[in-house]
Design a protein around this motif. Structure first.
Motif, mmCIF file in Angstrom:
data_model
loop_
_atom_site.group_PDB
_atom_site.id
_atom_site.type_symbol
_atom_site.label_atom_id
_atom_site.label_comp_id
_atom_site.label_asym_id
_atom_site.label_seq_id
_atom_site.Cartn_x
_atom_site.Cartn_y
_atom_site.Cartn_z
ATOM 1 N N GLY A 1 25.727 -49.079 96.007
ATOM 2 C CA GLY A 1 26.115 -49.450 97.362
ATOM 3 C C GLY A 1 25.480 -50.764 97.768
ATOM 4 N N PHE A 2 24.232 -50.929 97.402
ATOM 5 C CA PHE A 2 23.561 -52.200 97.684
ATOM 6 C C PHE A 2 24.289 -53.341 96.978
ATOM 7 N N ALA A 3 24.628 -53.144 95.725
ATOM 8 C CA ALA A 3 25.325 -54.194 94.970
ATOM 9 C C ALA A 3 26.671 -54.517 95.605
ATOM 10 N N LYS A 4 27.403 -53.487 96.002
ATOM 11 C CA LYS A 4 28.746 -53.697 96.558
ATOM 12 C C LYS A 4 28.723 -54.369 97.915
ATOM 13 N N PHE A 5 27.814 -53.938 98.769
ATOM 14 C CA PHE A 5 27.865 -54.401 100.146
ATOM 15 C C PHE A 5 27.011 -55.627 100.415
ATOM 16 N N SER A 6 26.232 -56.050 99.418
ATOM 17 C CA SER A 6 25.445 -57.268 99.619
ATOM 18 C C SER A 6 26.067 -58.451 98.880
#
Length: 127
Positions: free
Chosen positions: A20-25
């Motif tokens: 999620g961090f990778a996708k949304f950042s």
């Protein structure tokens, strides 16, 4: 429910938190082609995606160790402590991965693995 089983829940959620961090950042996330998108990541987002994959690799071994240790010991404070330490190490592992501190990340990875081995040891000893 045993505390160590709650740690299984946390371990099961860690891959989704890191991806999620990778996708949304990162800009340009492509939900139609997520694997192609992931192949083009760089920097912190690439490390978050790598942590995501490593959490999936960690989970089955950890889950087996916790479940077997709980069954063999009937639940003990040492099983709970080892599970909590493993998860604490994995959380620190993620933080060090995201901040590109490779040596500290590797130490945390090792601590998590040693906890798994110790869980199997506790199961073998029945304590």
């Amino acid at each position: 429910m045993a505390f160590s089983f709650w740690m299984l829940l946390v371990a099961g959620l860690l891959p989704y938190i890191t991806v999620g961090f990778a996708k949304f950042s990162a800009r340009g996330y492509d939900n139609h082609h997520p694997r192609q998108w992931a192949a083009g990541l760089q920097g912190r987002q690439a490390r978050a995606y790598a942590a995501h994959q490593n959490h999936f690799e960690f989970f089955p071994f950890f889950a087996a160790a916790v479940i077997i240790a709980e069954l063999r010991t009937g639940g003990s404070s040492s099983v709970n402590l080892l599970a909590m330490t493993a998860i604490g190490a994995r959380i620190a592992y993620t933080a060090f991965y995201l901040t590109d501190r490779a040596i500290l990340r590797s130490i945390c990875w090792l601590i998590g693995m040693l906890c798994i081995i110790a869980l199997f040891g506790a199961a073998a000893a029945g304590k």
